[in-house]
Design a protein around this motif. Structure first.
Motif, PDB file in Angstrom:
ATOM      1  N   GLU A   1       0.719  -1.758  -0.086  1.00 32.09           N
ATOM      2  CA  GLU A   1      -0.038  -0.238  -0.027  1.00 32.09           C
ATOM      3  C   GLU A   1       0.845   1.135  -0.006  1.00 32.09           C
ATOM      4  O   GLU A   1       0.182   2.382  -0.235  1.00 32.09           O
ATOM      5  CB  GLU A   1      -1.166   0.206   1.066  1.00 32.09           C
ATOM      6  CG  GLU A   1      -1.863  -1.074   1.717  1.00 32.09           C
ATOM      7  CD  GLU A   1      -2.895  -1.519   2.150  1.00 32.09           C
ATOM      8  OE1 GLU A   1      -3.160  -2.127   2.650  1.00 32.09           O
ATOM      9  OE2 GLU A   1      -2.265  -0.112   3.232  1.00 32.09           O
ATOM     10  N   LEU A   2       1.761   1.728  -0.068  1.00 31.03           N
ATOM     11  CA  LEU A   2       2.737   2.391   0.046  1.00 31.03           C
ATOM     12  C   LEU A   2       3.713   2.339  -0.809  1.00 31.03           C
ATOM     13  O   LEU A   2       4.569   1.472  -1.273  1.00 31.03           O
ATOM     14  CB  LEU A   2       3.355   2.141   1.588  1.00 31.03           C
ATOM     15  CG  LEU A   2       4.045   3.235   2.584  1.00 31.03           C
ATOM     16  CD1 LEU A   2       3.826   4.726   2.574  1.00 31.03           C
ATOM     17  CD2 LEU A   2       5.243   3.180   3.525  1.00 31.03           C
ATOM     18  N   ASP A   3       3.667   3.479  -1.125  1.00 35.18           N
ATOM     19  CA  ASP A   3       4.430   3.904  -2.341  1.00 35.18           C
ATOM     20  C   ASP A   3       4.633   5.441  -2.430  1.00 35.18           C
ATOM     21  O   ASP A   3       3.967   5.830  -3.225  1.00 35.18           O
ATOM     22  CB  ASP A   3       3.864   3.250  -4.171  1.00 35.18           C
ATOM     23  CG  ASP A   3       4.956   3.613  -5.331  1.00 35.18           C
ATOM     24  OD1 ASP A   3       4.362   4.340  -6.432  1.00 35.18           O
ATOM     25  OD2 ASP A   3       5.911   4.334  -4.760  1.00 35.18           O
ATOM     26  N   SER A   4       5.510   5.859  -2.015  1.00 31.67           N
ATOM     27  CA  SER A   4       5.941   7.459  -1.496  1.00 31.67           C
ATOM     28  C   SER A   4       6.446   7.917  -2.506  1.00 31.67           C
ATOM     29  O   SER A   4       6.437   9.702  -2.751  1.00 31.67           O
ATOM     30  CB  SER A   4       6.145   7.624   0.196  1.00 31.67           C
ATOM     31  OG  SER A   4       7.758   6.705  -0.454  1.00 31.67           O
TER      32      SER A   4
ATOM     33  N   ASN B   1       3.160  11.607  -1.745  1.00 22.59           N
ATOM     34  CA  ASN B   1       2.282  11.375  -1.237  1.00 22.59           C
ATOM     35  C   ASN B   1       2.359  11.505   0.482  1.00 22.59           C
ATOM     36  O   ASN B   1       3.740  11.433   1.314  1.00 22.59           O
ATOM     37  CB  ASN B   1       2.084   9.585  -0.817  1.00 22.59           C
ATOM     38  CG  ASN B   1       1.822   9.081  -2.530  1.00 22.59           C
ATOM     39  OD1 ASN B   1       0.607   9.467  -2.656  1.00 22.59           O
ATOM     40  ND2 ASN B   1       1.995   8.051  -2.594  1.00 22.59           N
TER      41      ASN B   1
ATOM     42  N   ALA C   1       1.894   5.181   6.857  1.00 21.64           N
ATOM     43  CA  ALA C   1       1.457   6.480   6.478  1.00 21.64           C
ATOM     44  C   ALA C   1       2.704   8.228   6.733  1.00 21.64           C
ATOM     45  O   ALA C   1       2.487   8.782   6.042  1.00 21.64           O
ATOM     46  CB  ALA C   1      -0.284   7.028   6.420  1.00 21.64           C
TER      47      ALA C   1
ATOM     48  N   ASN D   1      -7.332   2.180   4.153  1.00 26.30           N
ATOM     49  CA  ASN D   1      -6.093   1.908   3.689  1.00 26.30           C
ATOM     50  C   ASN D   1      -4.828   2.778   4.341  1.00 26.30           C
ATOM     51  O   ASN D   1      -4.954   4.035   4.293  1.00 26.30           O
ATOM     52  CB  ASN D   1      -6.120   1.632   2.675  1.00 26.30           C
ATOM     53  CG  ASN D   1      -5.800   1.970   1.627  1.00 26.30           C
ATOM     54  OD1 ASN D   1      -4.819   3.513   0.970  1.00 26.30           O
ATOM     55  ND2 ASN D   1      -6.964   1.805   0.324  1.00 26.30           N
TER      56      ASN D   1
ATOM     57  N   ARG E   1      -3.286   4.762   2.020  1.00 26.81           N
ATOM     58  CA  ARG E   1      -3.610   5.758   1.375  1.00 26.81           C
ATOM     59  C   ARG E   1      -5.120   6.848   2.250  1.00 26.81           C
ATOM     60  O   ARG E   1      -5.002   7.960   1.275  1.00 26.81           O
ATOM     61  CB  ARG E   1      -3.715   5.328   0.307  1.00 26.81           C
ATOM     62  CG  ARG E   1      -2.608   5.717  -0.893  1.00 26.81           C
ATOM     63  CD  ARG E   1      -2.775   5.085  -2.119  1.00 26.81           C
ATOM     64  NE  ARG E   1      -1.344   4.740  -3.082  1.00 26.81           N
ATOM     65  CZ  ARG E   1      -0.244   5.052  -3.296  1.00 26.81           C
ATOM     66  NH1 ARG E   1      -0.069   6.425  -2.697  1.00 26.81           N
ATOM     67  NH2 ARG E   1       0.932   4.424  -3.404  1.00 26.81           N
ATOM     68  N   SER E   2      -5.308   6.768   2.269  1.00 26.33           N
ATOM     69  CA  SER E   2      -6.931   7.474   3.000  1.00 26.33           C
ATOM     70  C   SER E   2      -6.151   8.226   4.281  1.00 26.33           C
ATOM     71  O   SER E   2      -6.719   9.194   4.233  1.00 26.33           O
ATOM     72  CB  SER E   2      -7.294   5.836   4.382  1.00 26.33           C
ATOM     73  OG  SER E   2      -7.708   5.324   3.789  1.00 26.33           O
TER      74      SER E   2
ATOM     75  N   MET F   1      -3.177   9.798   3.436  1.00 28.56           N
ATOM     76  CA  MET F   1      -2.823  10.697   2.984  1.00 28.56           C
ATOM     77  C   MET F   1      -3.015  11.670   2.609  1.00 28.56           C
ATOM     78  O   MET F   1      -4.396  11.201   1.127  1.00 28.56           O
ATOM     79  CB  MET F   1      -0.992   9.509   2.004  1.00 28.56           C
ATOM     80  CG  MET F   1      -0.700   8.549   2.990  1.00 28.56           C
ATOM     81  SD  MET F   1       0.912   7.561   1.975  1.00 28.56           S
ATOM     82  CE  MET F   1       2.252   8.944   2.094  1.00 28.56           C
ATOM     83  N   ARG F   2      -1.884  12.252   1.795  1.00 27.00           N
ATOM     84  CA  ARG F   2      -2.785  13.361  -0.203  1.00 27.00           C
ATOM     85  C   ARG F   2      -1.695  13.549  -0.713  1.00 27.00           C
ATOM     86  O   ARG F   2      -0.771  13.429  -0.792  1.00 27.00           O
ATOM     87  CB  ARG F   2      -2.560  14.730   0.552  1.00 27.00           C
ATOM     88  CG  ARG F   2      -3.624  15.157   1.998  1.00 27.00           C
ATOM     89  CD  ARG F   2      -4.261  16.037   2.644  1.00 27.00           C
ATOM     90  NE  ARG F   2      -2.819  16.045   3.156  1.00 27.00           N
ATOM     91  CZ  ARG F   2      -1.590  16.890   3.324  1.00 27.00           C
ATOM     92  NH1 ARG F   2      -2.064  18.597   3.161  1.00 27.00           N
ATOM     93  NH2 ARG F   2      -0.665  16.417   4.283  1.00 27.00           N
ATOM     94  N   THR F   3      -2.355  13.354  -1.447  1.00 23.37           N
ATOM     95  CA  THR F   3      -1.528  12.953  -2.946  1.00 23.37           C
ATOM     96  C   THR F   3      -1.378  14.238  -3.698  1.00 23.37           C
ATOM     97  O   THR F   3      -2.477  14.904  -3.973  1.00 23.37           O
ATOM     98  CB  THR F   3      -2.479  12.121  -4.238  1.00 23.37           C
ATOM     99  OG1 THR F   3      -2.270  10.771  -3.463  1.00 23.37           O
ATOM    100  CG2 THR F   3      -1.234  12.153  -5.721  1.00 23.37           C
TER     101      THR F   3
END
Length: 433
Positions: free
Chosen positions: A99-102, A119, A150, A386, A388-389, A391-393
């Motif tokens: 789920e993590l791809d910063s 992210n 996150a 998850n 990304r919930s 995080m803000r892109t």
């Protein structure tokens, strides 16, 4: 036990034909609105009054002392502590690996023109953990772990005070907070907890940017009322399970899984979708047998006999897939021959459990997946909680002078076409003199 709906002659659309419980959030908003306003105006005094009114106990301290968190962890049954550890490890591993791809690679659009993504975690979140019919300690893991992965720097947890524990939340909830390193924990429940997070309470709790976690209809109503002031994960309604099964399924497994969701709440939905009349009859017999052995049999029986639950008979598995997609279940189990292939055809579900040995109960605790999932058909447009919930892109745009000048004419033209000459001028002023 479950009513039968015969879809064998139906062609769809199926959405309006499917069983769905009533969940009138708007009506609850009228109840919640004065609570939210009162907490905003009077702060801790209002929280204490509502604690006495709704929970029947006023905690000595609304913020749970760190010593209580540590004591709860120390007094945990070792076997339960081991189960917690497995759940944490697996949830964290899935969050980190999948789920993590910063740092995605920036897109290079032309020489000197690139757009990348960052992210960025929200700065502060309020995580709600239910404590009503079932003290969902597992929801601590499902909220906290992805928020930590996150990189959220400030995390607060709220859970209702419990009479039997002296006004503290359930000890398992406190223990998990301690194990996960969460020191800001509040013995506050219901709509007032969401209001506390959203508005903040002077001298007690700073406001948050995002509120997540499941709750009852009043928690949902408070989230709806306060959305905009804070972000929310979803408006989750009563839990639901749908099972697509054929005559290869074990009726005892199917019945047990339907019961497991009905155990949550009298409003919980349990739906079996099958082309097999023989399986449907065998599952009905198993339900009668198994329900009588359950601790919460009355709650289960109410849920299974409610309008939200049913056996849906279909022509074949093709129709079963179409019906399942129309229902867009929070939890969808596939118990069929070649379950992997059937599961691959599903588009709408909060989580898909494949085969006879992947029951929803596994996902509730230690599968590694999230159990905070969209309900009431919202899985057709929303995802479960998850990393990304939290995080803000953010797009990061970098252009050189040459790259800007290469497209300056077009940008100016576009701006003027929208009658925004100031936008065009912001390009023109950068042209070489």
């Amino acid at each position: 036990m479950l009513r039968n709906l015969d879809f064998t002659g139906a062609q769809g659309p199926y959405r309006s034909m499917l069983p769905r419980g009533s969940f009138d959030v708007e009506a609850a908003v009228g109840v919640v609105r004065p609570i939210v306003a009162d907490v905003a105006a009077r702060g801790e005094a209002a929280l204490r009054e509502y604690s006495e009114k709704f929970d029947g106990v006023v905690p000595q301290s609304l913020r749970v002392p760190a010593a209580e968190l540590a004591r709860a962890a120390e007094q945990l049954d070792p076997a339960l502590a081991d189960a917690f550890a497995v759940s944490i490890q697996r949830r964290r591993q899935v969050a980190e690996d999948l789920e993590l791809d910063s740092n995605p690679t920036p897109a290079v659009l032309a020489d000197g023109a690139r757009v990348g993504l960052r992210n960025i975690p929200v700065e502060r979140v309020g995580l709600y953990v239910p404590g009503g019919l079932a003290p969902l300690a597992s929801s601590v893991i499902m909220n906290v772990v992805p928020a930590q992965v996150a990189g959220v720097p400030s995390i607060a947890v709220a859970s209702p005070p419990q009479k039997e524990f002296g006004g503290l939340p359930h000890p398992n909830i406190l223990a998990l907070c301690h194990i996960l390193g969460i020191e800001e924990v509040y013995a506050v429940g219901g709509a007032q907890a969401v209001a506390m997070f959203a508005h903040g309470v002077e001298g007690l709790c700073e406001p948050v940017s995002l509120v997540t976690g499941p709750g009852n209809i009043y928690v949902v109503a408070a989230k709806r009322l306060l959305r905009g002031l804070v972000g929310i994960d979803s408006e989750a309604g009563p839990t639901e399970i749908a099972i697509v099964a054929d005559d290869t399924a074990n009726p005892a497994y199917v019945a047990a899984d339907l019961i497991s969701q009905a155990e949550h709440d009298p409003l919980a939905a349990s739906v079996l979708i099958t082309p097999s009349t023989a399986l449907a009859e065998a599952v009905q017999a198993e339900l009668v047998r198994q329900v009588d052995t359950q601790k919460h049999r009355e709650r289960i029986r109410t849920a299974l006999t409610g309008q939200q639950s049913a056996v849906v008979l279909v022509r074949d598995l093709d129709q079963a897939v179409a019906v399942a997609d129309a229902y867009a279940a929070e939890h969808l189990e596939i118990q069929t021959a070649d379950a992997e292939a059937v599961a691959a055809r599903i588009r709408n579900a909060g989580a898909i459990f494949v085969g006879g040995y992947a029951p929803v109960s596994l996902g509730d605790y230690s599968a590694g997946s999230t159990h905070v999932l969209p309900t009431a058909g919202c899985a057709c447009h929303s995802s479960g909680l998850n990393v990304r919930s939290f995080m803000r892109t953010v797009h990061v745009i970098g252009y050189t002078e040459g790259a800007l000048m290469a497209i300056a004419d077009g940008v100016e033209r576009f701006a003027l076409a929208e009658d925004l000459p100031g936008h065009a001028a912001a390009i023109t002023v950068r042209r070489p003199q």
